[in-house]
Design a protein around this motif. Structure first.
Motif, PDB file in Angstrom:
ATOM      1  N   ALA A 114      36.719  41.108  42.593  1.00 53.14           N
ATOM      2  CA  ALA A 114      35.281  41.358  42.553  1.00 53.14           C
ATOM      3  C   ALA A 114      34.883  42.162  43.785  1.00 53.14           C
ATOM      4  O   ALA A 114      35.188  41.770  44.910  1.00 53.14           O
ATOM      5  CB  ALA A 114      34.522  40.043  42.499  1.00 53.14           C
ATOM      6  N   ALA A 115      34.200  43.269  43.557  1.00 48.10           N
ATOM      7  CA  ALA A 115      33.784  44.152  44.644  1.00 48.10           C
ATOM      8  C   ALA A 115      32.284  44.030  44.887  1.00 48.10           C
ATOM      9  O   ALA A 115      31.505  43.884  43.956  1.00 48.10           O
ATOM     10  CB  ALA A 115      34.136  45.600  44.312  1.00 48.10           C
ATOM     11  N   SER A 116      31.915  44.074  46.143  1.00 49.85           N
ATOM     12  CA  SER A 116      30.491  44.057  46.494  1.00 49.85           C
ATOM     13  C   SER A 116      30.260  45.066  47.611  1.00 49.85           C
ATOM     14  O   SER A 116      31.186  45.482  48.289  1.00 49.85           O
ATOM     15  CB  SER A 116      30.058  42.657  46.925  1.00 49.85           C
ATOM     16  OG  SER A 116      30.804  42.241  48.050  1.00 49.85           O
ATOM     17  N   GLY A 117      29.025  45.436  47.789  1.00 47.20           N
ATOM     18  CA  GLY A 117      28.703  46.423  48.808  1.00 47.20           C
ATOM     19  C   GLY A 117      28.586  47.804  48.201  1.00 47.20           C
ATOM     20  O   GLY A 117      28.207  47.961  47.047  1.00 47.20           O
ATOM     21  N   SER A 118      28.973  48.823  48.945  1.00 49.35           N
ATOM     22  CA  SER A 118      28.839  50.217  48.519  1.00 49.35           C
ATOM     23  C   SER A 118      29.975  50.610  47.593  1.00 49.35           C
ATOM     24  O   SER A 118      30.847  51.402  47.931  1.00 49.35           O
ATOM     25  CB  SER A 118      28.804  51.132  49.739  1.00 49.35           C
ATOM     26  OG  SER A 118      27.748  50.786  50.601  1.00 49.35           O
ATOM     27  N   THR A 119      29.933  50.055  46.403  1.00 51.31           N
ATOM     28  CA  THR A 119      31.043  50.260  45.468  1.00 51.31           C
ATOM     29  C   THR A 119      31.132  51.688  44.966  1.00 51.31           C
ATOM     30  O   THR A 119      32.158  52.099  44.440  1.00 51.31           O
ATOM     31  CB  THR A 119      30.938  49.300  44.287  1.00 51.31           C
ATOM     32  OG1 THR A 119      29.671  49.488  43.659  1.00 51.31           O
ATOM     33  CG2 THR A 119      31.065  47.861  44.741  1.00 51.31           C
ATOM     34  N   PHE A 120      30.068  52.483  45.126  1.00 54.70           N
ATOM     35  CA  PHE A 120      30.109  53.862  44.672  1.00 54.70           C
ATOM     36  C   PHE A 120      30.939  54.723  45.610  1.00 54.70           C
ATOM     37  O   PHE A 120      31.226  55.871  45.319  1.00 54.70           O
ATOM     38  CB  PHE A 120      28.689  54.433  44.594  1.00 54.70           C
ATOM     39  CG  PHE A 120      27.955  54.417  45.910  1.00 54.70           C
ATOM     40  CD1 PHE A 120      27.129  53.358  46.235  1.00 54.70           C
ATOM     41  CD2 PHE A 120      28.112  55.440  46.832  1.00 54.70           C
ATOM     42  CE1 PHE A 120      26.466  53.319  47.445  1.00 54.70           C
ATOM     43  CE2 PHE A 120      27.454  55.416  48.042  1.00 54.70           C
ATOM     44  CZ  PHE A 120      26.627  54.358  48.355  1.00 54.70           C
ATOM     45  N   SER A 121      31.302  54.175  46.754  1.00 54.72           N
ATOM     46  CA  SER A 121      31.949  54.969  47.801  1.00 54.72           C
ATOM     47  C   SER A 121      33.456  55.092  47.630  1.00 54.72           C
ATOM     48  O   SER A 121      34.098  55.755  48.425  1.00 54.72           O
ATOM     49  CB  SER A 121      31.643  54.375  49.179  1.00 54.72           C
ATOM     50  OG  SER A 121      32.245  53.102  49.308  1.00 54.72           O
ATOM     51  N   PHE A 122      34.020  54.441  46.619  1.00 57.95           N
ATOM     52  CA  PHE A 122      35.462  54.580  46.468  1.00 57.95           C
ATOM     53  C   PHE A 122      35.825  55.092  45.083  1.00 57.95           C
ATOM     54  O   PHE A 122      35.029  55.045  44.153  1.00 57.95           O
ATOM     55  CB  PHE A 122      36.184  53.275  46.796  1.00 57.95           C
ATOM     56  CG  PHE A 122      35.696  52.071  46.033  1.00 57.95           C
ATOM     57  CD1 PHE A 122      36.183  51.776  44.762  1.00 57.95           C
ATOM     58  CD2 PHE A 122      34.789  51.199  46.595  1.00 57.95           C
ATOM     59  CE1 PHE A 122      35.744  50.672  44.061  1.00 57.95           C
ATOM     60  CE2 PHE A 122      34.347  50.079  45.900  1.00 57.95           C
ATOM     61  CZ  PHE A 122      34.823  49.814  44.639  1.00 57.95           C
ATOM     62  N   ASN A 123      37.040  55.597  44.986  1.00 63.11           N
ATOM     63  CA  ASN A 123      37.489  56.290  43.784  1.00 63.11           C
ATOM     64  C   ASN A 123      38.201  55.400  42.781  1.00 63.11           C
ATOM     65  O   ASN A 123      38.396  55.790  41.639  1.00 63.11           O
ATOM     66  CB  ASN A 123      38.425  57.438  44.163  1.00 63.11           C
ATOM     67  CG  ASN A 123      37.706  58.494  44.981  1.00 63.11           C
ATOM     68  OD1 ASN A 123      36.518  58.714  44.807  1.00 63.11           O
ATOM     69  ND2 ASN A 123      38.436  59.156  45.864  1.00 63.11           N
ATOM     70  N   GLY A 124      38.616  54.241  43.208  1.00 62.73           N
ATOM     71  CA  GLY A 124      39.311  53.365  42.288  1.00 62.73           C
ATOM     72  C   GLY A 124      39.796  52.116  42.997  1.00 62.73           C
ATOM     73  O   GLY A 124      39.581  51.942  44.198  1.00 62.73           O
ATOM     74  N   ILE A 125      40.425  51.257  42.241  1.00 57.42           N
ATOM     75  CA  ILE A 125      40.963  50.000  42.784  1.00 57.42           C
ATOM     76  C   ILE A 125      42.398  49.838  42.332  1.00 57.42           C
ATOM     77  O   ILE A 125      42.730  50.087  41.172  1.00 57.42           O
ATOM     78  CB  ILE A 125      40.105  48.798  42.347  1.00 57.42           C
ATOM     79  CG1 ILE A 125      38.775  48.816  43.092  1.00 57.42           C
ATOM     80  CG2 ILE A 125      40.838  47.483  42.624  1.00 57.42           C
ATOM     81  CD1 ILE A 125      37.871  47.645  42.808  1.00 57.42           C
ATOM     82  N   ALA A 167      49.506  48.289  40.099  1.00 55.62           N
ATOM     83  CA  ALA A 167      48.713  49.017  39.106  1.00 55.62           C
ATOM     84  C   ALA A 167      47.446  49.506  39.770  1.00 55.62           C
ATOM     85  O   ALA A 167      46.992  48.910  40.755  1.00 55.62           O
ATOM     86  CB  ALA A 167      48.378  48.131  37.912  1.00 55.62           C
ATOM     87  N   ALA A 168      46.883  50.566  39.230  1.00 53.18           N
ATOM     88  CA  ALA A 168      45.624  51.091  39.761  1.00 53.18           C
ATOM     89  C   ALA A 168      44.781  51.646  38.626  1.00 53.18           C
ATOM     90  O   ALA A 168      45.316  52.076  37.600  1.00 53.18           O
ATOM     91  CB  ALA A 168      45.894  52.166  40.808  1.00 53.18           C
ATOM     92  N   ILE A 169      43.485  51.624  38.853  1.00 52.46           N
ATOM     93  CA  ILE A 169      42.555  52.198  37.883  1.00 52.46           C
ATOM     94  C   ILE A 169      41.503  52.993  38.641  1.00 52.46           C
ATOM     95  O   ILE A 169      40.947  52.516  39.625  1.00 52.46           O
ATOM     96  CB  ILE A 169      41.919  51.099  37.003  1.00 52.46           C
ATOM     97  CG1 ILE A 169      41.066  51.718  35.908  1.00 52.46           C
ATOM     98  CG2 ILE A 169      41.122  50.101  37.831  1.00 52.46           C
ATOM     99  CD1 ILE A 169      40.709  50.726  34.800  1.00 52.46           C
ATOM    100  N   SER A 170      41.285  54.224  38.188  1.00 49.40           N
ATOM    101  CA  SER A 170      40.329  55.082  38.868  1.00 49.40           C
ATOM    102  C   SER A 170      38.915  54.808  38.366  1.00 49.40           C
ATOM    103  O   SER A 170      38.707  54.113  37.369  1.00 49.40           O
ATOM    104  CB  SER A 170      40.686  56.546  38.621  1.00 49.40           C
ATOM    105  OG  SER A 170      40.393  56.890  37.270  1.00 49.40           O
ATOM    106  N   SER A 171      37.948  55.386  39.045  1.00 47.49           N
ATOM    107  CA  SER A 171      36.562  55.228  38.621  1.00 47.49           C
ATOM    108  C   SER A 171      36.340  55.821  37.231  1.00 47.49           C
ATOM    109  O   SER A 171      35.446  55.403  36.504  1.00 47.49           O
ATOM    110  CB  SER A 171      35.627  55.884  39.635  1.00 47.49           C
ATOM    111  OG  SER A 171      35.964  57.243  39.800  1.00 47.49           O
ATOM    112  N   GLY A 172      37.188  56.768  36.861  1.00 53.88           N
ATOM    113  CA  GLY A 172      37.093  57.367  35.533  1.00 53.88           C
ATOM    114  C   GLY A 172      37.859  56.632  34.464  1.00 53.88           C
ATOM    115  O   GLY A 172      37.808  56.996  33.285  1.00 53.88           O
TER     116      GLY A 172
END
Length: 113
Positions: free
Chosen positions: A22-33, A48-53
């Motif tokens: 679970a992410a909180s804060g300025s979540t728009f500032s990163f490209n993926g998790i 594994a990774a998933i991008s914002s797209g």
């Protein structure tokens, strides 16, 4: 950005677990998790990774067994882990990547044989 990983535990080989980040804060500032893991005495590795797209990538060792997904409304990324093996035992961490990198505390996954 703060990341909270959860869902680890003890499971028998062949079983399943679902991890949540679970992410909180300025979540728009990163490209993926991404989900990483570190087994005892070994280096941390990308699982594994998933991008914002929505693009995903997996380590060869987990392809076909693990699935990463995201719920944008909840700012949460999941790692569904099926057919678990003892070698999947590790501390699992989530990482938000972009202009900066953020790490959450790990969650321990133990797979017994």
């Amino acid at each position: 950005v703060q990341l909270q990983a959860s869902g680890g535990g003890l499971v028998q080989a062949g079983g399943s677990l679902r991890l949540s980040c679970a992410a909180s804060g300025s979540t728009f500032s990163f490209n993926g998790i991404g989900w990483y893991r570190q087994a005892h005495g070994k280096q941390r590795e990308l699982v594994a990774a998933i991008s914002s797209g929505g693009s995903t990538n997996y380590a060869d060792s987990v392809k076909g067994r693990f699935t990463i997904s995201r719920d944008n409304a909840k700012n949460t990324v999941y790692l569904q882990m099926n057919s678990l093996k003892p070698e999947d035992t590790a501390v699992y961490y989530c990482n938000a990547y972009g202009a900066e990198s953020y790490w959450g505390k790990g969650t321990l996954v133990t797979v017994s044989s």
